[in-house]
Design an enzyme around this catalytic site. Structure first.
Site, PDB file in Angstrom:
ATOM      1  N   GLU A  26      29.186  11.961  -9.893  1.00 57.20           N
ATOM      2  CA  GLU A  26      28.999  12.208  -8.002  1.00 57.20           C
ATOM      3  C   GLU A  26      27.877  11.077  -7.324  1.00 57.20           C
ATOM      4  O   GLU A  26      28.401  10.745  -6.293  1.00 57.20           O
ATOM      5  CB  GLU A  26      29.008  13.466  -8.076  1.00 57.20           C
ATOM      6  CG  GLU A  26      28.562  14.135  -6.400  1.00 57.20           C
ATOM      7  CD  GLU A  26      30.042  13.452  -5.606  1.00 57.20           C
ATOM      8  OE1 GLU A  26      30.571  12.891  -5.213  1.00 57.20           O
ATOM      9  OE2 GLU A  26      29.537  13.711  -4.231  1.00 57.20           O
ATOM     10  N   HIS A  61      28.685   7.349  -7.932  1.00 54.20           N
ATOM     11  CA  HIS A  61      29.700   7.202  -6.445  1.00 54.20           C
ATOM     12  C   HIS A  61      29.297   7.339  -5.268  1.00 54.20           C
ATOM     13  O   HIS A  61      29.700   5.985  -4.632  1.00 54.20           O
ATOM     14  CB  HIS A  61      30.484   8.134  -6.296  1.00 54.20           C
ATOM     15  CG  HIS A  61      31.554   8.125  -5.278  1.00 54.20           C
ATOM     16  ND1 HIS A  61      32.959   7.258  -5.372  1.00 54.20           N
ATOM     17  CD2 HIS A  61      31.812   8.989  -4.426  1.00 54.20           C
ATOM     18  CE1 HIS A  61      34.318   7.386  -4.391  1.00 54.20           C
ATOM     19  NE2 HIS A  61      33.111   8.397  -3.567  1.00 54.20           N
ATOM     20  N   HIS A  68      39.783  10.952   3.193  1.00 55.56           N
ATOM     21  CA  HIS A  68      39.524   9.545   2.443  1.00 55.56           C
ATOM     22  C   HIS A  68      40.077   8.467   1.368  1.00 55.56           C
ATOM     23  O   HIS A  68      39.358   7.870   1.778  1.00 55.56           O
ATOM     24  CB  HIS A  68      37.722  11.188   1.172  1.00 55.56           C
ATOM     25  CG  HIS A  68      36.868  10.522   1.011  1.00 55.56           C
ATOM     26  ND1 HIS A  68      35.867   9.613   1.454  1.00 55.56           N
ATOM     27  CD2 HIS A  68      36.710  10.004  -0.604  1.00 55.56           C
ATOM     28  CE1 HIS A  68      35.234   9.296   0.824  1.00 55.56           C
ATOM     29  NE2 HIS A  68      35.689   9.475  -0.370  1.00 55.56           N
TER      30      HIS A  68
HETATM   31  C1  HEM Z   1      33.058   2.975   0.197  1.00 63.83           C
HETATM   32  C2  HEM Z   1      32.424   4.200   0.317  1.00 63.83           C
HETATM   33  C3  HEM Z   1      33.909   4.812  -0.308  1.00 63.83           C
HETATM   34  C4  HEM Z   1      34.921   5.214  -1.184  1.00 63.83           C
HETATM   35  C5  HEM Z   1      35.889   3.725  -0.770  1.00 63.83           C
HETATM   36  C6  HEM Z   1      35.602   6.353  -1.361  1.00 63.83           C
HETATM   37  C7  HEM Z   1      36.876   6.656  -2.561  1.00 63.83           C
HETATM   38  C8  HEM Z   1      37.094   7.327  -2.530  1.00 63.83           C
HETATM   39  C9  HEM Z   1      37.726   7.829  -3.745  1.00 63.83           C
HETATM   40  C10 HEM Z   1      38.942   6.841  -4.055  1.00 63.83           C
HETATM   41  C11 HEM Z   1      37.718   8.861  -4.068  1.00 63.83           C
HETATM   42  C12 HEM Z   1      39.534   9.410  -4.850  1.00 63.83           C
HETATM   43  C13 HEM Z   1      40.058  10.410  -3.893  1.00 63.83           C
HETATM   44  C14 HEM Z   1      40.677  11.343  -5.001  1.00 63.83           C
HETATM   45  O1  HEM Z   1      41.299  10.797  -6.329  1.00 63.83           O
HETATM   46  O2  HEM Z   1      41.388  12.232  -4.216  1.00 63.83           O
HETATM   47  C15 HEM Z   1      36.543   9.413  -3.805  1.00 63.83           C
HETATM   48  C16 HEM Z   1      36.197  10.478  -3.929  1.00 63.83           C
HETATM   49  C17 HEM Z   1      35.419  11.768  -3.749  1.00 63.83           C
HETATM   50  N1  HEM Z   1      34.153  11.167  -2.568  1.00 63.83           N
HETATM   51 FE1  HEM Z   1      34.317   9.051  -1.877  1.00 63.83          FE
HETATM   52  N2  HEM Z   1      34.005   6.585  -1.329  1.00 63.83           N
HETATM   53  C18 HEM Z   1      33.570   6.343  -0.720  1.00 63.83           C
HETATM   54  C19 HEM Z   1      31.656   6.893  -0.115  1.00 63.83           C
HETATM   55  C20 HEM Z   1      31.802   8.401  -0.633  1.00 63.83           C
HETATM   56  C21 HEM Z   1      30.736   9.034   0.444  1.00 63.83           C
HETATM   57  C22 HEM Z   1      29.620   7.907   0.790  1.00 63.83           C
HETATM   58  C23 HEM Z   1      30.527  10.788   0.169  1.00 63.83           C
HETATM   59  C24 HEM Z   1      29.399  11.345   0.590  1.00 63.83           C
HETATM   60  C25 HEM Z   1      29.195  12.493  -0.620  1.00 63.83           C
HETATM   61  C26 HEM Z   1      31.736  10.370  -1.379  1.00 63.83           C
HETATM   62  C27 HEM Z   1      31.913  11.957  -2.142  1.00 63.83           C
HETATM   63  C28 HEM Z   1      33.372  11.431  -2.531  1.00 63.83           C
HETATM   64  C29 HEM Z   1      33.322  13.190  -3.325  1.00 63.83           C
HETATM   65  C30 HEM Z   1      32.583  14.131  -3.458  1.00 63.83           C
HETATM   66  C31 HEM Z   1      34.601  12.905  -4.033  1.00 63.83           C
HETATM   67  C32 HEM Z   1      35.250  14.026  -4.671  1.00 63.83           C
HETATM   68  C33 HEM Z   1      36.586  14.038  -4.177  1.00 63.83           C
HETATM   69  C34 HEM Z   1      36.626  15.469  -5.417  1.00 63.83           C
HETATM   70  O3  HEM Z   1      36.269  16.316  -6.079  1.00 63.83           O
HETATM   71  O4  HEM Z   1      38.287  15.569  -4.359  1.00 63.83           O
HETATM   72  N3  HEM Z   1      32.279   9.148  -0.994  1.00 63.83           N
HETATM   73  N4  HEM Z   1      35.963   9.150  -3.118  1.00 63.83           N
END
Ligand code: HEM
Length: 157
Positions: A70, A73, A135
């Site tokens: 996390e 990411h 997201h």
């Molecule tokens: C360029 C910026 C970002 C992109 C392209 C991105 C993309 C993604 C993608 C594709 C997933 C997987 C979603 C899924 O499997 O359903 C994800 C999960 C996640 N992202 Fe991001 N993300 C970005 C920025 C951030 C930021 C700044 C945070 C801040 C906390 C964040 C927090 C999370 C979390 C917590 C998950 C996991 C969600 C879960 O457990 O289902 N992301 N992100």
């Protein structure tokens, strides 16, 4: 038609690659149940680098791998953000006469703050399905914009 500087194509390609890796890391974070392993935002356990304080990792109900996924990411997303800004500025400087390159990069940049806010809400709203799904949706749009920028920049060289 302007001649594409070699460097710009490479920057656009690198930005595309890093953004793709951010998406894969997000999917991995989700798949290992680590979405809330950093329970706060924008810091993680109130600090930018939780691994500097081993007691944080020891006392967390999550494993070190989950916290790392996390945290990485978020960190890589920040790097992708900087690259997207650079790619957009570069598009306006080097592709003044190629609207599709300028505007697809600009669209990615406009979506970026929304994506960061959604990422934060993913955590603070306890992985609400509508937020997690949005997201993912915005991530795909950003990737498509960058793919367009990159492909057209390569084809117009
Ligand atoms: C360029 C910026 C970002 C992109 C392209 C991105 C993309 C993604 C993608 C594709 C997933 C997987 C979603 C899924 O499997 O359903 C994800 C999960 C996640 N992202 Fe991001 N993300 C970005 C920025 C951030 C930021 C700044 C945070 C801040 C906390 C964040 C927090 C999370 C979390 C917590 C998950 C996991 C969600 C879960 O457990 O289902 N992301 N992100």
């Amino acid at each position: 038609m302007s001649k594409t500087p070699v460097r710009y194509r490479h920057i656009a390609g690198f930005t595309l690659l890093v953004t793709y890796i951010v998406m894969l890391l997000g999917a991995y974070t989700s798949a290992i149940g680590a979405g809330l392993s950093c329970p706060d935002w924008p810091t993680c356990y109130g600090t930018w680098v939780p691994f500097l304080q081993p007691e944080i990792i020891t006392n967390s109900p999550y494993s070190a791998l989950q916290i790392f996924a996390e945290w990485a990411h978020r960190g890589l997303a920040m790097t992708a953000g900087v690259l997207i800004v650079g790619t957009t500025v570069g598009a306006w400087v080097t592709h003044r006469n190629t609207p599709i390159v300028k505007w697809s990069a600009t669209a990615a940049l406009v979506l970026l703050p929304l994506q960061v806010i959604l990422g934060g809400l993913t955590v603070t709203e306890d992985l609400q399905p509508i937020i997690v799904t949005t997201h993912l949706g915005v991530a795909i749009l950003i990737l498509l914009c960058l793919l367009t920028t990159c492909l057209v920049a390569y084809l117009r060289r």
